[in-house]
Design an enzyme around this catalytic site. Structure first.
Site, PDB file in Angstrom:
ATOM      1  N   GLN A 186      11.231  37.581  66.539  1.00 54.08           N
ATOM      2  CA  GLN A 186      10.110  38.523  66.558  1.00 54.08           C
ATOM      3  C   GLN A 186       8.844  38.054  67.263  1.00 54.08           C
ATOM      4  OE1 GLN A 186       7.214  41.003  63.511  1.00 54.08           O
ATOM      5  NE2 GLN A 186       9.001  40.059  62.645  1.00 54.08           N
ATOM      6  N   SER A 187       8.433  36.798  67.011  1.00 59.70           N
ATOM      7  CA  SER A 187       7.104  36.392  67.489  1.00 59.70           C
ATOM      8  C   SER A 187       7.009  36.441  69.012  1.00 59.70           C
ATOM      9  CB  SER A 187       6.778  34.980  66.990  1.00 59.70           C
ATOM     10  OG  SER A 187       7.712  34.055  67.534  1.00 59.70           O
TER      11      SER A 187
ATOM     12  N   GLU B 254       8.379  33.861  59.518  1.00 62.28           N
ATOM     13  CA  GLU B 254       7.212  34.647  59.095  1.00 62.28           C
ATOM     14  C   GLU B 254       6.567  34.171  57.783  1.00 62.28           C
ATOM     15  OE1 GLU B 254       5.580  37.569  60.390  1.00 62.28           O
ATOM     16  OE2 GLU B 254       4.273  37.128  58.707  1.00 62.28           O
TER      17      GLU B 254
ATOM     18  N   ASP C 113       4.532  36.415  62.656  1.00 64.08           N
ATOM     19  CA  ASP C 113       5.350  36.654  63.850  1.00 64.08           C
ATOM     20  C   ASP C 113       4.611  37.520  64.869  1.00 64.08           C
ATOM     21  OD1 ASP C 113       7.541  35.167  63.118  1.00 64.08           O
ATOM     22  OD2 ASP C 113       8.617  36.827  62.219  1.00 64.08           O
TER      23      ASP C 113
ATOM     24  N   GLY D 257     -15.291  42.074  52.291  1.00 63.47           N
ATOM     25  CA  GLY D 257     -16.699  41.979  52.665  1.00 63.47           C
ATOM     26  C   GLY D 257     -17.583  41.969  51.435  1.00 63.47           C
ATOM     27  N   GLY D 258     -18.864  42.165  51.643  1.00 63.70           N
ATOM     28  CA  GLY D 258     -19.806  42.117  50.522  1.00 63.70           C
ATOM     29  C   GLY D 258     -19.912  43.438  49.778  1.00 63.70           C
TER      30      GLY D 258
HETATM   31  C1  LIG Z   1      13.090  30.968  65.013  1.00 68.96           C
HETATM   32  C2  LIG Z   1      13.774  29.604  64.905  1.00 68.96           C
HETATM   33  C3  LIG Z   1      13.554  29.032  63.499  1.00 68.96           C
HETATM   34  C4  LIG Z   1      15.271  29.788  65.167  1.00 68.96           C
HETATM   35  O1  LIG Z   1      15.894  28.535  65.249  1.00 68.96           O
HETATM   36  P1  LIG Z   1      17.385  28.404  65.813  1.00 68.96           P
HETATM   37  O2  LIG Z   1      18.207  29.530  65.292  1.00 68.96           O
HETATM   38  O3  LIG Z   1      17.863  27.039  65.522  1.00 68.96           O
HETATM   39  O4  LIG Z   1      17.243  28.681  67.376  1.00 68.96           O
HETATM   40  P2  LIG Z   1      16.647  27.679  68.491  1.00 68.96           P
HETATM   41  O5  LIG Z   1      15.430  28.301  68.998  1.00 68.96           O
HETATM   42  O6  LIG Z   1      16.491  26.286  68.034  1.00 68.96           O
HETATM   43  O7  LIG Z   1      17.813  27.677  69.565  1.00 68.96           O
HETATM   44  C5  LIG Z   1      19.120  27.236  69.182  1.00 68.96           C
HETATM   45  C6  LIG Z   1      19.881  26.638  70.335  1.00 68.96           C
HETATM   46  O8  LIG Z   1      20.225  27.683  71.244  1.00 68.96           O
HETATM   47  C7  LIG Z   1      20.093  27.180  72.558  1.00 68.96           C
HETATM   48  N1  LIG Z   1      19.922  28.286  73.492  1.00 68.96           N
HETATM   49  C8  LIG Z   1      19.000  29.243  73.479  1.00 68.96           C
HETATM   50  N2  LIG Z   1      19.157  30.076  74.527  1.00 68.96           N
HETATM   51  C9  LIG Z   1      20.225  29.615  75.204  1.00 68.96           C
HETATM   52  C10 LIG Z   1      20.910  30.048  76.386  1.00 68.96           C
HETATM   53  N3  LIG Z   1      20.517  31.146  77.052  1.00 68.96           N
HETATM   54  N4  LIG Z   1      21.979  29.347  76.794  1.00 68.96           N
HETATM   55  C11 LIG Z   1      22.398  28.253  76.129  1.00 68.96           C
HETATM   56  N5  LIG Z   1      21.794  27.787  75.008  1.00 68.96           N
HETATM   57  C12 LIG Z   1      20.719  28.465  74.556  1.00 68.96           C
HETATM   58  C13 LIG Z   1      18.880  26.297  72.467  1.00 68.96           C
HETATM   59  O9  LIG Z   1      18.815  25.458  73.578  1.00 68.96           O
HETATM   60  C14 LIG Z   1      19.146  25.595  71.164  1.00 68.96           C
HETATM   61  O10 LIG Z   1      20.068  24.555  71.383  1.00 68.96           O
HETATM   62  P3  LIG Z   1      19.878  23.041  70.838  1.00 68.96           P
HETATM   63  O11 LIG Z   1      19.397  23.166  69.438  1.00 68.96           O
HETATM   64  O12 LIG Z   1      21.250  22.471  70.971  1.00 68.96           O
HETATM   65  O13 LIG Z   1      18.882  22.372  71.697  1.00 68.96           O
HETATM   66  C15 LIG Z   1      13.212  28.621  65.932  1.00 68.96           C
HETATM   67  O14 LIG Z   1      13.496  29.118  67.205  1.00 68.96           O
HETATM   68  C16 LIG Z   1      11.719  28.367  65.819  1.00 68.96           C
HETATM   69  O15 LIG Z   1      11.248  27.668  64.931  1.00 68.96           O
HETATM   70  N6  LIG Z   1      10.939  28.907  66.752  1.00 68.96           N
HETATM   71  C17 LIG Z   1       9.522  28.703  66.834  1.00 68.96           C
HETATM   72  C18 LIG Z   1       8.775  29.465  65.787  1.00 68.96           C
HETATM   73  C19 LIG Z   1       9.069  30.919  65.786  1.00 68.96           C
HETATM   74  O16 LIG Z   1       8.949  31.608  66.786  1.00 68.96           O
HETATM   75  N7  LIG Z   1       9.429  31.412  64.601  1.00 68.96           N
HETATM   76  C20 LIG Z   1       9.452  32.829  64.328  1.00 68.96           C
HETATM   77  C21 LIG Z   1      10.618  33.505  64.801  1.00 68.96           C
HETATM   78  S1  LIG Z   1      10.281  35.254  64.609  1.00 68.96           S
END
Ligand SMILES: CC(C)(COP(=O)(O)OP(=O)(O)OC[C@H]1O[C@@H](n2cnc3c(N)ncnc32)[C@H](O)[C@@H]1OP(=O)(O)O)[C@@H](O)C(=O)NCCC(=O)NCCS
Length: 424
Positions: free
Chosen positions: A16-17, A138, A167, A246-247
């Site tokens: 989402q973010s 979130e 987000d 607010g106040g």
């Molecule tokens: C949201 C979140 C918790 C999800 O985590 P996640 O499911 O583990 O997803 P990631 O963003 O770490 O990506 C997972 C993997 O997919 C891989 N990936 C993503 N797009 C890819 C693509 N097009 N091709 C190949 N690999 C890809 C990444 O490189 C990563 O691999 P690695 O861990 O081996 O390096 C995390 O992305 C995060 O903390 N983001 C920042 C804060 C944020 O935006 N949070 C709110 C989300 S609404």
């Protein structure tokens, strides 16, 4: 012409973010190329599914006006395509977990080498510090940014809010950073890093609570209901229920029909400037000159009694009647609108804040349009892309692949199963 016409965004966002941010950029006219995992796509396509086989509302409502490119960025051909995208685009937006982009080989140093004009914008849960490596969602951000500890009722547990301030709020913060960086690049010729941490974004929106934290040192927060109730303050800002920030004291009060309608309520603010009107409206004209009620300071210890009297009046009116009566008198009130009422609101439809969109898999659905209106850059909301819908179009039209070179990339499987998507 659109405000951001000519700007190309490499949209490496998911959930989402990040998508909130790039959707705003798309609405302002940027060409937003959403890079999605080959064969998988943004996880939200398949989350909270209401129509099996169709992209979810979670996805469609956050990814309007974008194009989708499937890409396995961990394969050689995928890295080649990604490098060309970095060379060609103006902005890269990402919200991967900390370190993911570095592991992919596209950390900031490398990005700068490939394209020194590139603006690289990231959402992370926390800024540099002891939590910088954490994955954040979130509600975690709401808790870490001071929202949860200051929301809800004093004698109950902390509460998260329905507004997605962690987000969508952080996506909004990131968008303004990107626009500033684009503006600076006009003069400097250089890109830069833009970081929006979710904790920081939430805290920015909780600014008034940090204000109150410091005011506590000077004595009790006398506009909080607990002051009037004689309950002592601790050493940190308490939850204040529905007290206004607010106040000017305010509360949510019952209106006609509250027994059966969970949203038959109004917000009511006893603004000092219109106190006399409040007294007349609620049938307490004697309070206008009574020293116990006439001044804001005198009223503070009596807020419970005062709001009970106001509620005795609001309960005889619908929330819309309260609005109709109070508005001409400048008494600040606001009906508590349900999502159903908002979805059906004719004014919001007219302004394009609520928009009906047609989608080949799911038919018509409602979305929230661009919340900011620019007179010279009108927004037309178009549906979100299907997974990989524009893969070949982008390889050819944006990156210049053709002939055997295009066949090589497509044949490698790095861009998913080309041709699998039938859009309309
Ligand atoms: C949201 C979140 C918790 C999800 O985590 P996640 O499911 O583990 O997803 P990631 O963003 O770490 O990506 C997972 C993997 O997919 C891989 N990936 C993503 N797009 C890819 C693509 N097009 N091709 C190949 N690999 C890809 C990444 O490189 C990563 O691999 P690695 O861990 O081996 O390096 C995390 O992305 C995060 O903390 N983001 C920042 C804060 C944020 O935006 N949070 C709110 C989300 S609404």
């Amino acid at each position: 012409m659109k405000a951001l016409e000519g700007i190309k965004v490499l949209d490496f966002t998911h959930v989402q973010s990040g998508p909130t941010c790039t959707q705003l950029l798309a609405w302002l006219g940027a060409d937003v190329i959403k890079v999605e995992r080959a064969g998988v796509g943004d996880a939200t396509r398949q989350q909270l599914v209401d129509k099996p086989g169709a992209d979810s509302l979670y996805f469609t409502m956050l990814n309007h006006n974008k194009r989708s490119l499937e890409l396995n960025t961990k394969s050689d051909e995928g890295k080649e395509v990604l490098t060309r995208l970095v060379e060609t685009c103006d902005v890269l937006v990402e919200n991967f977990a900390p370190g993911a982009l570095d592991r992919m080989g596209f950390g900031w140093e490398n990005i700068q080498k490939i394209n020194p004009r590139m603006i690289m914008a990231s959402v992370k849960g926390f800024g540099p510090g002891r939590y910088e490596d954490c994955k954040v969602y979130e509600n975690v951000a709401q808790c870490a940014g001071g929202s949860a500890s200051t929301t809800g009722w004093r004698d109950d547990r902390p509460m998260v809010t329905g507004a997605q301030i962690g987000d969508s709020g952080t996506g909004l913060h990131l968008a303004f950073g990107i626009l500033a960086a684009l503006f600076q690049r006009e003069k400097s010729g250089r890109g830069q890093r833009v970081l929006a941490a979710m904790q920081d974004g939430v805290l920015n929106l909780c600014r008034v609570k940090l204000r109150d934290q410091q005011r506590l040192a000077a004595g009790p927060l006398d506009e909080y209901s607990q002051f009037g109730e004689g309950i002592e303050f601790g050493d940190s800002v308490p939850r204040a229920g529905n007290d206004s920030g607010g106040g000017q004291p305010g509360r949510i009060l019952k209106c006609k029909g509250w027994e059966t309608d969970p949203n038959a309520y109004t917000y009511f603010i006893t603004q000092a400037a219109v106190w006399k009107h409040v007294c007349d409206v609620i049938g307490k004209p004697e309070w206008k000159d009574d020293p116990d009620y006439a001044t804001p300071k005198a009223r503070l210890p009596r807020l419970n009694e005062i709001f009970e009297a106001i509620e005795a009046w609001t309960m005889t009116k619908t929330k819309f009647e309260v609005m109709d009566i109070c508005n001409p008198l400048d008494i600040p009130v606001g009906p508590i609108l349900s999502m159903k009422e908002i979805a059906e609101d004719p004014d919001l439809r007219k302004t394009g804040t609520i928009v009906e969109v047609d989608h080949p898999q799911r038919g018509k659905y409602l979305t929230v349009g661009c919340p900011v209106k620019l007179s010279d850059s009108p927004v037309e909301v178009s549906r979100s892309p299907l997974l990989g819908e524009h893969t070949v179009e982008i390889l050819e039209g944006v990156l210049g692949y053709s002939g055997a070179d295009l066949d090589r990339i497509v044949g490698s499987g790095a861009v998913g199963k080309v041709g699998a998507v039938a859009a309309e």
